[in-house]
Design a protein around this motif. Sequence first.
Motif, PDB file in Angstrom:
ATOM      1  N   UNK A  31       1.011  -1.386   0.037  1.00 39.05           N
ATOM      2  CA  UNK A  31      -0.460  -0.309   0.122  1.00 39.05           C
ATOM      3  C   UNK A  31       0.754   0.642   0.092  1.00 39.05           C
ATOM      4  N   UNK A  32       1.858   1.383   1.088  1.00 38.35           N
ATOM      5  CA  UNK A  32       3.208   2.589   0.929  1.00 38.35           C
ATOM      6  C   UNK A  32       3.881   2.326  -0.556  1.00 38.35           C
ATOM      7  N   UNK A  33       3.778   1.729  -1.262  1.00 39.51           N
ATOM      8  CA  UNK A  33       4.720   1.536  -2.559  1.00 39.51           C
ATOM      9  C   UNK A  33       3.478   2.559  -3.721  1.00 39.51           C
ATOM     10  N   UNK A  82       0.670  -2.443 -18.211  1.00 33.80           N
ATOM     11  CA  UNK A  82       1.018  -1.079 -18.070  1.00 33.80           C
ATOM     12  C   UNK A  82       2.993  -1.951 -17.413  1.00 33.80           C
ATOM     13  N   UNK A  83       2.482  -2.875 -16.390  1.00 33.64           N
ATOM     14  CA  UNK A  83       3.665  -3.665 -15.775  1.00 33.64           C
ATOM     15  C   UNK A  83       3.807  -4.231 -16.707  1.00 33.64           C
ATOM     16  N   UNK A  84       4.236  -5.103 -17.973  1.00 38.26           N
ATOM     17  CA  UNK A  84       5.072  -5.204 -18.868  1.00 38.26           C
ATOM     18  C   UNK A  84       5.384  -4.808 -19.552  1.00 38.26           C
ATOM     19  N   UNK A  85       4.926  -3.818 -20.271  1.00 38.62           N
ATOM     20  CA  UNK A  85       6.249  -3.288 -21.002  1.00 38.62           C
ATOM     21  C   UNK A  85       6.975  -1.898 -20.476  1.00 38.62           C
ATOM     22  N   UNK A 138      -2.564  -1.360  -8.340  1.00 39.03           N
ATOM     23  CA  UNK A 138      -1.898  -2.289  -7.302  1.00 39.03           C
ATOM     24  C   UNK A 138      -2.843  -2.623  -6.015  1.00 39.03           C
ATOM     25  N   UNK A 139      -3.620  -3.800  -5.770  1.00 38.32           N
ATOM     26  CA  UNK A 139      -3.797  -4.036  -4.839  1.00 38.32           C
ATOM     27  C   UNK A 139      -3.603  -4.310  -3.554  1.00 38.32           C
ATOM     28  N   UNK A 195      -3.858  -6.776  -1.267  1.00 35.09           N
ATOM     29  CA  UNK A 195      -5.148  -7.293  -0.713  1.00 35.09           C
ATOM     30  C   UNK A 195      -4.414  -9.146  -2.170  1.00 35.09           C
ATOM     31  N   UNK A 196      -4.875  -8.751  -3.215  1.00 34.47           N
ATOM     32  CA  UNK A 196      -4.288  -8.987  -4.289  1.00 34.47           C
ATOM     33  C   UNK A 196      -2.761  -9.138  -5.050  1.00 34.47           C
ATOM     34  N   UNK A 197      -2.431  -8.582  -4.125  1.00 29.34           N
ATOM     35  CA  UNK A 197      -0.510  -9.073  -4.715  1.00 29.34           C
ATOM     36  C   UNK A 197      -0.241  -9.730  -3.626  1.00 29.34           C
ATOM     37  N   UNK A 198      -0.973  -9.953  -2.005  1.00 30.39           N
ATOM     38  CA  UNK A 198      -1.027 -10.712  -0.968  1.00 30.39           C
ATOM     39  C   UNK A 198      -0.886 -12.279  -1.498  1.00 30.39           C
ATOM     40  N   UNK A 199      -1.745 -11.989  -2.111  1.00 33.13           N
ATOM     41  CA  UNK A 199      -2.345 -13.442  -2.732  1.00 33.13           C
ATOM     42  C   UNK A 199      -1.926 -13.806  -4.204  1.00 33.13           C
ATOM     43  N   UNK A 200      -1.088 -12.935  -5.155  1.00 27.95           N
ATOM     44  CA  UNK A 200      -0.589 -13.770  -6.536  1.00 27.95           C
ATOM     45  C   UNK A 200       1.292 -14.304  -4.789  1.00 27.95           C
ATOM     46  N   UNK A 201       1.659 -13.370  -4.741  1.00 24.62           N
ATOM     47  CA  UNK A 201       2.711 -13.694  -3.727  1.00 24.62           C
ATOM     48  C   UNK A 201       2.724 -15.296  -2.821  1.00 24.62           C
ATOM     49  N   UNK A 202       1.983 -15.722  -2.379  1.00 26.89           N
ATOM     50  CA  UNK A 202       1.518 -16.644  -1.619  1.00 26.89           C
ATOM     51  C   UNK A 202       1.551 -17.911  -3.406  1.00 26.89           C
ATOM     52  N   UNK A 203       0.654 -17.599  -4.676  1.00 28.11           N
ATOM     53  CA  UNK A 203       0.871 -18.419  -5.766  1.00 28.11           C
ATOM     54  C   UNK A 203       2.177 -18.769  -6.151  1.00 28.11           C
ATOM     55  N   UNK A 204       3.381 -17.807  -5.895  1.00 29.96           N
ATOM     56  CA  UNK A 204       4.766 -17.677  -6.375  1.00 29.96           C
ATOM     57  C   UNK A 204       5.414 -18.760  -5.517  1.00 29.96           C
ATOM     58  N   UNK A 205       4.855 -18.736  -4.278  1.00 26.86           N
ATOM     59  CA  UNK A 205       5.314 -19.555  -3.039  1.00 26.86           C
ATOM     60  C   UNK A 205       5.226 -20.846  -3.071  1.00 26.86           C
TER      61      UNK A 205
END
Length: 428
Positions: free
Chosen positions: A173-175, A274-277, A405-406, A408-418
Amino acid sequence: MTSEPAGPPSSVPVLVARTSAVADPGQLIALLPDDQHPSDLMSWLREGDGMVGWGRAASISTNGPTRFDDAAAWWRDISARAVVRDDVRRPGTGPVAFGSFAFRSTSASGATLVVPEVVVGRRDGIAWVTTVSVAGNLPQQPELRTPPCPESPVGLQLTDGALTGAQWSDAVDAAVQRIRAGEVDKVVLARDVEVRADSDLDARWLLGRLASSYANTWTFSVDGLVGATPEMLVRREKGLVHSRILAGTIRRTGDDEHDLALAAKLARSSKDLEEHEYAVRSVAEALSPHCQSMNVPEAPFVLHLPNVMHLATDVAGVLTDEATSLTLAQSLHPSAAVCGTPTAQAAEVIDELEQMDRGRYAGPVGWMDTKGDGEWGIALRCGQIDGENPSRIRLFAGCGIVAGSDPAAELAESEAKLLPMRHALGHE
């Protein structure tokens, strides 16, 4: 085993190497011996092909801002002085250095290059064995055998790393607020977790599980850093350069029809595009001084992995100078895919918000031969086995943060990458 500091050629060992063709040895990971420390087991495999190695004929550790240059200078000296008999003559034959490099120059993890005593490789239906020794000792081709199967880890306990999930979400959120204020365009935030077992972890177990479940990634092991990366930072082969960029992620559900709909959603997502670009642009700009006739596709494709899907772009070019694969990896690191945009400002935000040393996570990992050809991935979907206490391993995951970015969604994405490393350990 020798470990030599960087310095003049007189301080560099003279290696004697012999590469011979062999009959297909079957599963390469199954050949890794059971009597080696995790830091002395090397791997670089995809779809069953690639290389595994063990032992140390020579190695170097480097630190600080010159860690790439010092390692490269040492390898040049090693290559110039080596006595090589290569009956196969393909990329990856002869002496090979496996390497991994810290994400930041200030990291205590530094970098390492390791020349294994034995390398077994296979490519395009051709298999070979390379043996390496220090001058005065004629290398003997080892008898390839399959040691006893590794045992699964037991008594696994997972604990938070530098930040809890809630604290990391606050950092996201700070980012986002920094991005919306115009300080940066994108920043990649990573988090870590620690896993402990009742006994020492067997890297062979992790590699076997990763190679089986994530065959279309590059399964790597270098100096105790073990993982399965989907991202090729750079490949240099006979004057051609290739890079695969991943940025923009969505978690799979396991339902094929639903996943196809999610893939279409990912391909249209303005946040992910946007992130990909940013990531593609940073790679193309870094490679352009070394390449001509570069091919940069206008739109990404969706790469399907067992646990997630990514927006992906393959960039290719023709090399115009003598840059080695390691030099190219150095020029590309850190890309926007693992740091952010602009790089310097994103790195400052990472230092402030992550509150941890990434070590070699998100740094280059791969191999290089004496001709400068090689493959360097980004150390993602990975863990670092503790060299002093091999019953412990740090796992890492990171997410690209942009204005939309949201947390909560980013935390879920990080869990998927773990998940790849958690599944490999058997920690569901």
